[in-house]
Design a protein around this motif. Structure first.
Motif, PDB file in Angstrom:
ATOM      1  N   THR A   1      -2.606  14.545   6.730  1.00  0.00           N
ATOM      2  CA  THR A   1      -1.205  14.138   6.867  1.00  0.00           C
ATOM      3  C   THR A   1      -1.051  12.744   6.289  1.00  0.00           C
ATOM      4  O   THR A   1      -2.031  12.111   5.905  1.00  0.00           O
ATOM      5  CB  THR A   1      -0.730  14.219   8.338  1.00  0.00           C
ATOM      6  OG1 THR A   1       0.703  14.107   8.373  1.00  0.00           O
ATOM      7  CG2 THR A   1      -1.354  13.140   9.188  1.00  0.00           C
ATOM      8  N   SER A   2       0.170  12.264   6.230  1.00  0.00           N
ATOM      9  CA  SER A   2       0.443  10.974   5.615  1.00  0.00           C
ATOM     10  C   SER A   2       0.331   9.827   6.600  1.00  0.00           C
ATOM     11  O   SER A   2       0.621   9.966   7.781  1.00  0.00           O
ATOM     12  CB  SER A   2       1.866  10.961   5.049  1.00  0.00           C
ATOM     13  OG  SER A   2       2.034  12.001   4.132  1.00  0.00           O
ATOM     14  N   ALA A   3      -0.084   8.682   6.060  1.00  0.00           N
ATOM     15  CA  ALA A   3      -0.011   7.421   6.802  1.00  0.00           C
ATOM     16  C   ALA A   3       1.235   6.694   6.311  1.00  0.00           C
ATOM     17  O   ALA A   3       1.671   6.878   5.175  1.00  0.00           O
ATOM     18  CB  ALA A   3      -1.266   6.586   6.556  1.00  0.00           C
ATOM     19  N   ARG A   4       1.803   5.873   7.176  1.00  0.00           N
ATOM     20  CA  ARG A   4       3.055   5.183   6.848  1.00  0.00           C
ATOM     21  C   ARG A   4       2.926   3.684   7.028  1.00  0.00           C
ATOM     22  O   ARG A   4       1.991   3.195   7.655  1.00  0.00           O
ATOM     23  CB  ARG A   4       4.175   5.724   7.726  1.00  0.00           C
ATOM     24  CG  ARG A   4       4.359   7.218   7.575  1.00  0.00           C
ATOM     25  CD  ARG A   4       5.736   7.680   7.988  1.00  0.00           C
ATOM     26  NE  ARG A   4       5.906   9.101   7.758  1.00  0.00           N
ATOM     27  CZ  ARG A   4       6.219   9.649   6.595  1.00  0.00           C
ATOM     28  NH1 ARG A   4       6.382   8.908   5.546  1.00  0.00           N
ATOM     29  NH2 ARG A   4       6.361  10.954   6.478  1.00  0.00           N
ATOM     30  N   LEU A   5       3.875   2.981   6.487  1.00  0.00           N
ATOM     31  CA  LEU A   5       3.937   1.535   6.602  1.00  0.00           C
ATOM     32  C   LEU A   5       3.775   1.117   8.064  1.00  0.00           C
ATOM     33  O   LEU A   5       4.442   1.664   8.946  1.00  0.00           O
ATOM     34  CB  LEU A   5       5.281   1.030   6.058  1.00  0.00           C
ATOM     35  CG  LEU A   5       5.545  -0.468   6.166  1.00  0.00           C
ATOM     36  CD1 LEU A   5       4.558  -1.246   5.318  1.00  0.00           C
ATOM     37  CD2 LEU A   5       6.971  -0.780   5.743  1.00  0.00           C
TER      38      LEU A   5
ATOM     39  N   MET B   1       0.811  -1.226   0.000  1.00  0.00           N
ATOM     40  CA  MET B   1       0.000   0.000   0.000  1.00  0.00           C
ATOM     41  C   MET B   1       0.837   1.267   0.000  1.00  0.00           C
ATOM     42  O   MET B   1       0.296   2.367  -0.037  1.00  0.00           O
ATOM     43  CB  MET B   1      -0.914   0.016   1.233  1.00  0.00           C
ATOM     44  CG  MET B   1      -1.907  -1.103   1.286  1.00  0.00           C
ATOM     45  SD  MET B   1      -2.792  -1.036   2.856  1.00  0.00           S
ATOM     46  CE  MET B   1      -3.766  -2.523   2.750  1.00  0.00           C
ATOM     47  N   VAL B   2       2.161   1.132   0.049  1.00  0.00           N
ATOM     48  CA  VAL B   2       3.058   2.284   0.148  1.00  0.00           C
ATOM     49  C   VAL B   2       3.491   2.707  -1.253  1.00  0.00           C
ATOM     50  O   VAL B   2       3.861   1.887  -2.086  1.00  0.00           O
ATOM     51  CB  VAL B   2       4.282   1.927   1.025  1.00  0.00           C
ATOM     52  CG1 VAL B   2       5.278   3.068   1.063  1.00  0.00           C
ATOM     53  CG2 VAL B   2       3.823   1.581   2.426  1.00  0.00           C
TER      54      VAL B   2
ATOM     55  N   ILE C   1       5.052   6.564   1.607  1.00  0.00           N
ATOM     56  CA  ILE C   1       3.858   6.804   2.423  1.00  0.00           C
ATOM     57  C   ILE C   1       2.682   6.023   1.822  1.00  0.00           C
ATOM     58  O   ILE C   1       2.747   5.577   0.668  1.00  0.00           O
ATOM     59  CB  ILE C   1       3.514   8.310   2.511  1.00  0.00           C
ATOM     60  CG1 ILE C   1       3.288   8.909   1.129  1.00  0.00           C
ATOM     61  CG2 ILE C   1       4.615   9.054   3.258  1.00  0.00           C
ATOM     62  CD1 ILE C   1       2.876  10.370   1.133  1.00  0.00           C
ATOM     63  N   ALA C   2       1.634   5.878   2.595  1.00  0.00           N
ATOM     64  CA  ALA C   2       0.467   5.149   2.105  1.00  0.00           C
ATOM     65  C   ALA C   2      -0.125   5.869   0.898  1.00  0.00           C
ATOM     66  O   ALA C   2      -0.322   7.087   0.917  1.00  0.00           O
ATOM     67  CB  ALA C   2      -0.580   5.023   3.207  1.00  0.00           C
ATOM     68  N   HIS C   3      -0.404   5.118  -0.142  1.00  0.00           N
ATOM     69  CA  HIS C   3      -1.056   5.665  -1.328  1.00  0.00           C
ATOM     70  C   HIS C   3      -2.439   6.164  -0.919  1.00  0.00           C
ATOM     71  O   HIS C   3      -3.181   5.484  -0.207  1.00  0.00           O
ATOM     72  CB  HIS C   3      -1.176   4.560  -2.381  1.00  0.00           C
ATOM     73  CG  HIS C   3      -1.637   5.037  -3.707  1.00  0.00           C
ATOM     74  ND1 HIS C   3      -2.926   5.487  -3.941  1.00  0.00           N
ATOM     75  CD2 HIS C   3      -0.981   5.132  -4.891  1.00  0.00           C
ATOM     76  CE1 HIS C   3      -3.045   5.832  -5.201  1.00  0.00           C
ATOM     77  NE2 HIS C   3      -1.881   5.629  -5.800  1.00  0.00           N
TER      78      HIS C   3
END
Length: 128
Positions: A75-79, A33-34, A39-41
């Protein structure tokens, strides 16, 4: 409805609850998904919010689909992040509804705000 949702379940989503115009769904951000920025798509974040929206608007019983939706990424989500989407009905009138969904990280940080517009449809051609 969620049990038959292959797309959401294939991503490891879990429906926590869906009742009375609200729903909560969760998903962990995996390596697939990254995006190229690490960062998460955004499409996956949208999909999580859309799933919570769908479960909330279908919690009343009649078959209901999206008439439109938009999302604002805060904001971004991460792995590895555990994301939670909380959907709340704002209004329903006739066959139309408006729902807001907040996507948060496990620590409570808001990742995105989503607004969905729903439309109840006929189950078959024979129904009024």
């Amino acid at each position: 409805m969620f049990d038959a949702d292959r797309a959401s379940r294939a991503l490891g989503m879990e429906l926590v609850e869906a009742v009375g115009g609200s729903a909560v769904a969760r998903m962990r951000v995996t390596e697939s998904m990254v995006n190229g920025h690490g960062i998460a798509h955004g499409g996956y974040v949208f999909l999580l919010a859309d799933t919570a929206f769908a479960c909330a608007c279908n919690s009343h019983g009649p078959v209901t689909v999206a008439a439109g939706a938009d999302i604002t990424f805060v904001t971004s989500a991460r792995l590895g992040d555990d994301l939670v989407a909380t959907a709340e009905e704002r209004t329903r009138y006739g066959r139309s509804g408006i729902y807001d969904v907040t996507v948060t990280r496990g620590d409570g940080t808001v990742i995105a705000e989503f607004r969905g517009r729903s439309r109840t449809i006929q189950r078959s051609r024979e129904e009024p």
